[in-house]
Design a protein around this motif. Structure first.
Motif, PDB file in Angstrom:
ATOM      1  N   VAL A 163      76.114 -26.444 -57.634  1.00 48.95           N
ATOM      2  CA  VAL A 163      75.383 -25.926 -56.398  1.00 48.95           C
ATOM      3  C   VAL A 163      76.986 -25.355 -55.955  1.00 48.95           C
ATOM      4  O   VAL A 163      78.417 -26.033 -55.877  1.00 48.95           O
ATOM      5  N   ILE A 164      77.002 -24.226 -54.638  1.00 51.97           N
ATOM      6  CA  ILE A 164      78.300 -24.249 -53.929  1.00 51.97           C
ATOM      7  C   ILE A 164      77.359 -24.358 -52.501  1.00 51.97           C
ATOM      8  O   ILE A 164      76.171 -23.794 -52.210  1.00 51.97           O
ATOM      9  N   LEU A 165      77.896 -25.045 -51.608  1.00 52.62           N
ATOM     10  CA  LEU A 165      77.455 -24.660 -50.235  1.00 52.62           C
ATOM     11  C   LEU A 165      78.688 -24.208 -49.191  1.00 52.62           C
ATOM     12  O   LEU A 165      79.550 -24.315 -49.392  1.00 52.62           O
ATOM     13  N   ASP A 166      77.630 -23.811 -48.356  1.00 53.66           N
ATOM     14  CA  ASP A 166      78.839 -22.908 -48.105  1.00 53.66           C
ATOM     15  C   ASP A 166      78.250 -22.899 -45.841  1.00 53.66           C
ATOM     16  O   ASP A 166      77.437 -22.762 -45.617  1.00 53.66           O
ATOM     17  N   MET A 167      79.921 -23.320 -45.474  1.00 58.71           N
ATOM     18  CA  MET A 167      79.784 -24.232 -44.137  1.00 58.71           C
ATOM     19  C   MET A 167      79.732 -22.354 -42.936  1.00 58.71           C
ATOM     20  O   MET A 167      80.790 -21.872 -42.744  1.00 58.71           O
ATOM     21  N   ILE A 168      78.529 -22.610 -42.548  1.00 58.92           N
ATOM     22  CA  ILE A 168      78.827 -20.921 -42.201  1.00 58.92           C
ATOM     23  C   ILE A 168      78.723 -21.411 -40.468  1.00 58.92           C
ATOM     24  O   ILE A 168      78.234 -21.837 -39.769  1.00 58.92           O
ATOM     25  N   GLY A 169      80.018 -20.367 -39.776  1.00 57.82           N
ATOM     26  CA  GLY A 169      80.439 -20.995 -38.482  1.00 57.82           C
ATOM     27  C   GLY A 169      81.671 -21.568 -38.398  1.00 57.82           C
ATOM     28  O   GLY A 169      82.943 -21.554 -37.637  1.00 57.82           O
ATOM     29  N   MET A 170      81.920 -21.660 -39.843  1.00 57.20           N
ATOM     30  CA  MET A 170      83.157 -22.705 -39.950  1.00 57.20           C
ATOM     31  C   MET A 170      84.240 -22.056 -39.854  1.00 57.20           C
ATOM     32  O   MET A 170      85.507 -22.939 -38.930  1.00 57.20           O
ATOM     33  N   ASN A 171      84.889 -20.536 -39.663  1.00 59.34           N
ATOM     34  CA  ASN A 171      85.944 -20.207 -39.564  1.00 59.34           C
ATOM     35  C   ASN A 171      86.150 -20.171 -38.399  1.00 59.34           C
ATOM     36  O   ASN A 171      87.605 -19.781 -37.911  1.00 59.34           O
ATOM     37  N   TYR A 175      89.133 -21.011 -36.807  1.00 56.24           N
ATOM     38  CA  TYR A 175      89.641 -20.179 -35.716  1.00 56.24           C
ATOM     39  C   TYR A 175      90.677 -20.903 -34.327  1.00 56.24           C
ATOM     40  O   TYR A 175      91.851 -20.372 -33.105  1.00 56.24           O
ATOM     41  N   ASP A 176      88.921 -21.113 -33.486  1.00 57.43           N
ATOM     42  CA  ASP A 176      89.079 -21.849 -32.507  1.00 57.43           C
ATOM     43  C   ASP A 176      90.168 -22.800 -32.451  1.00 57.43           C
ATOM     44  O   ASP A 176      91.208 -23.015 -31.345  1.00 57.43           O
ATOM     45  N   LYS A 177      90.437 -23.948 -33.436  1.00 60.65           N
ATOM     46  CA  LYS A 177      91.457 -24.793 -33.598  1.00 60.65           C
ATOM     47  C   LYS A 177      93.061 -24.387 -33.723  1.00 60.65           C
ATOM     48  O   LYS A 177      93.867 -24.804 -32.485  1.00 60.65           O
ATOM     49  N   LEU A 178      92.825 -23.052 -33.912  1.00 57.02           N
ATOM     50  CA  LEU A 178      94.357 -22.740 -34.051  1.00 57.02           C
ATOM     51  C   LEU A 178      94.885 -21.801 -32.922  1.00 57.02           C
ATOM     52  O   LEU A 178      96.441 -21.994 -33.088  1.00 57.02           O
ATOM     53  N   TYR A 181      95.668 -24.950 -30.859  1.00 57.57           N
ATOM     54  CA  TYR A 181      96.738 -25.816 -30.735  1.00 57.57           C
ATOM     55  C   TYR A 181      98.452 -24.254 -31.581  1.00 57.57           C
ATOM     56  O   TYR A 181      99.213 -24.698 -31.895  1.00 57.57           O
ATOM     57  N   GLN A 182      97.867 -23.275 -30.753  1.00 62.77           N
ATOM     58  CA  GLN A 182      99.208 -22.001 -31.140  1.00 62.77           C
ATOM     59  C   GLN A 182      99.505 -22.292 -32.233  1.00 62.77           C
ATOM     60  O   GLN A 182     101.047 -21.331 -32.516  1.00 62.77           O
ATOM     61  N   ALA A 183      98.902 -22.305 -33.639  1.00 62.51           N
ATOM     62  CA  ALA A 183      99.067 -21.687 -34.649  1.00 62.51           C
ATOM     63  C   ALA A 183     100.877 -22.638 -35.170  1.00 62.51           C
ATOM     64  O   ALA A 183     101.023 -21.962 -35.631  1.00 62.51           O
ATOM     65  N   ASP A 184     100.756 -23.835 -34.410  1.00 62.94           N
ATOM     66  CA  ASP A 184     101.703 -25.004 -35.091  1.00 62.94           C
ATOM     67  C   ASP A 184     101.346 -25.643 -36.189  1.00 62.94           C
ATOM     68  O   ASP A 184     100.402 -25.649 -36.533  1.00 62.94           O
ATOM     69  N   VAL A 185     102.077 -25.985 -36.473  1.00 62.00           N
ATOM     70  CA  VAL A 185     102.084 -27.406 -37.786  1.00 62.00           C
ATOM     71  C   VAL A 185     101.350 -27.760 -37.656  1.00 62.00           C
ATOM     72  O   VAL A 185     100.134 -28.320 -38.570  1.00 62.00           O
ATOM     73  N   LYS A 186     101.215 -28.444 -36.215  1.00 59.32           N
ATOM     74  CA  LYS A 186     100.370 -29.444 -36.130  1.00 59.32           C
ATOM     75  C   LYS A 186      98.851 -28.950 -36.005  1.00 59.32           C
ATOM     76  O   LYS A 186      97.634 -29.662 -36.605  1.00 59.32           O
ATOM     77  N   GLY A 187      99.006 -27.948 -35.774  1.00 59.53           N
ATOM     78  CA  GLY A 187      97.440 -26.730 -36.220  1.00 59.53           C
ATOM     79  C   GLY A 187      96.479 -27.083 -37.522  1.00 59.53           C
ATOM     80  O   GLY A 187      95.981 -27.174 -37.382  1.00 59.53           O
ATOM     81  N   GLU A 188      97.653 -26.783 -38.226  1.00 63.00           N
ATOM     82  CA  GLU A 188      97.569 -26.489 -39.837  1.00 63.00           C
ATOM     83  C   GLU A 188      97.188 -28.450 -40.782  1.00 63.00           C
ATOM     84  O   GLU A 188      95.769 -28.161 -40.283  1.00 63.00           O
ATOM     85  N   LEU A 189      97.699 -29.450 -40.011  1.00 60.18           N
ATOM     86  CA  LEU A 189      97.452 -30.299 -40.359  1.00 60.18           C
ATOM     87  C   LEU A 189      95.941 -31.028 -39.922  1.00 60.18           C
ATOM     88  O   LEU A 189      95.286 -31.725 -40.876  1.00 60.18           O
ATOM     89  N   GLU A 190      95.303 -30.460 -38.647  1.00 58.54           N
ATOM     90  CA  GLU A 190      94.514 -30.882 -38.578  1.00 58.54           C
ATOM     91  C   GLU A 190      93.103 -30.299 -39.061  1.00 58.54           C
ATOM     92  O   GLU A 190      92.265 -31.218 -39.130  1.00 58.54           O
ATOM     93  N   ILE A 191      92.899 -28.639 -39.156  1.00 59.15           N
ATOM     94  CA  ILE A 191      92.442 -27.675 -39.834  1.00 59.15           C
ATOM     95  C   ILE A 191      91.629 -28.774 -41.264  1.00 59.15           C
ATOM     96  O   ILE A 191      91.579 -29.062 -41.614  1.00 59.15           O
ATOM     97  N   GLN A 192      93.974 -29.349 -42.475  1.00 65.80           N
ATOM     98  CA  GLN A 192      93.362 -30.159 -43.786  1.00 65.80           C
ATOM     99  C   GLN A 192      92.203 -31.143 -43.758  1.00 65.80           C
ATOM    100  O   GLN A 192      91.460 -32.173 -44.317  1.00 65.80           O
TER     101      GLN A 192
END
Length: 397
Positions: A163-171, A175-178, A181-192
């Motif tokens: 089964v493959i699940l795809d989260m439509i609109g997640m990208n 992008y909004d989250k990054l 955070y102005q694309a800093d390390v904290k933003g990437e950690l939040e995404i993970q």
């Protein structure tokens, strides 16, 4: 385990909150790698070096008693009975001794937690690498591959469905989250963390310690290799899968601002066949993404092979059979043909579904025949029109 500067820094920050003193963390060579005093980072600490040699705490009575030291106490940090660093507290020894021992134990607990997290991450990477190889179906030795699976707690010989699940609109959300955070390390950690939360949400819908395999694959997708019982009727098996996926879909869509689509492949019994189920789930997902729903591969008709053709081939076929650029009411034409074919060519049923008179439907079908040169009511022409419809819907807008 080698303590990294970021981990040492987090330990120093945590301990400073408790004791409100100057804290230093030294590595296995006696160098200060984290400190509440940034000016000391990178300097050699003679007291820490002594602690590393003796494996016991050291009191410094005066500043510069040893190279790079200040008055205070330095404690060894142990992991699995091995010294891996030194934590130092600046201040009058008699004032900080008791609190220092507490800080030493707390530091060892934080280091142990970091070690366990590191081991879990390594295990996850090993498992993901194994599953990637499994999905590709390109390993050489079956026995060796199965043995690697057993080490990771995976039985590759039981029947499975991909089964493959795809989260439509997640990208868009990422992008909004990054951006926030102005694309800093904290933003990437939040995404993970965000991706892990979704993974845990999916995993929570299945029994713990089961043989279901669930891993993230790409930024918005999750691949599930579900263990199934090949002794139960297929209809029951599919109902059970659909029920679990609907639970996941409801949980995801009630928690996050995006939708979920799922493609489900067929069941296979041998390890090398699982790649077929994954390929089937990919094709089913392409179809289900258009409606944000759940779709089984064996529900596909023409769609089961049309995605093997390039978009250019599909577009060319549509332009030859359905010249939609010459049609004023393109949506009406498509709806008419789709409804007519879903009704198996029944004028009565199709006109009822479209809420129009039978004569109106007959008129529309005649106009389509005149426009395209293909009669929707003729069997051979109908096949071409249905293929063109499927190709049209499969192409990107």
């Amino acid at each position: 385990m080698i303590i990294s500067p970021p981990l040492a820094h987090s330990i120093v920050e945590e301990t400073e909150r408790i004791i409100s003193r100057n804290i230093n963390f030294m590595d296995g060579e006696g160098k200060i790698i984290a400190s509440t005093d940034p000016n000391r980072i990178g300097h050699f600490h003679g007291g820490a070096y002594t602690v590393l040699q003796r494996h016991q705490s050291l009191v410094i009575e005066e500043d510069d008693e040893l190279e790079g030291t200040r008055k205070g106490i330095n404690f060894p940090v142990f992991l699995h009975d091995q010294i891996i660093g030194v934590i130092g507290i600046t201040g009058a020894p008699e004032e900080i001794k008791q609190m220092g021992e507490v800080i030493q134990k707390m530091t060892e607990i934080l280091v142990k937690e970091a070690y366990l997290d590191e081991q879990l991450e390594l295990e996850d990477r090993a498992k993901e690498a194994f599953i990637d190889e499994w999905i590709d179906g390109k390993w050489e030795n079956d026995k060796l591959f199965a043995s690697r699976g057993w080490i990771l707690g995976i039985n590759v010989h039981i029947p499975r469905v991909a089964v493959i699940l795809d989260m439509i609109g997640m990208n868009d959300l990422i992008y909004d989250k990054l951006s926030s955070y102005q694309a800093d390390v904290k933003g990437e950690l939040e995404i993970q963390r965000f991706r892990r939360d979704i993974l845990q949400e999916i995993q929570s819908r299945f029994p713990p310690n089961s043989q279901h395999v669930i891993i993230p694959t790409g930024s918005t997708r999750y691949t599930l290799l579900l263990s199934v019982n090949d002794q139960v009727p297929e209809s029951n098996r599919k109902r059970k899968i659909q029920y679990r996926l609907e639970q996941i879909q409801q949980a995801i869509e009630s928690t996050y601002p995006f939708t979920m689509a799922a493609g489900i492949g067929r069941m296979y019994n041998t390890p090398r066949e699982i790649s077929k189920s994954v390929q089937e789930s990919e094709k089913a997902l392409l179809h289900s993404r258009k409606q944000s729903n759940l779709f089984f591969y064996d529900q596909l008709g023409i769609e089961s092979f049309l995605y093997d053709l390039s978009p250019e081939v599909r577009i060319d076929f549509v332009e030859r059979i359905l010249p939609l650029e010459r049609v004023e009411k393109k949506d009406q034409l498509i709806q008419t043909l789709e409804t007519f074919y879903k009704a198996n060519g029944s004028i009565q049923k199709a006109s009822s579904e479209l809420f129009i008179h039978k004569n109106t439907l007959q008129y529309r079908l005649k106009k389509i025949s005149e426009l395209t040169g293909y009669d929707p009511r003729n069997y051979e022409d109908a096949v071409l029109l249905q293929v063109a419809l499927a190709f049209y819907k499969s192409n990107p807008a």
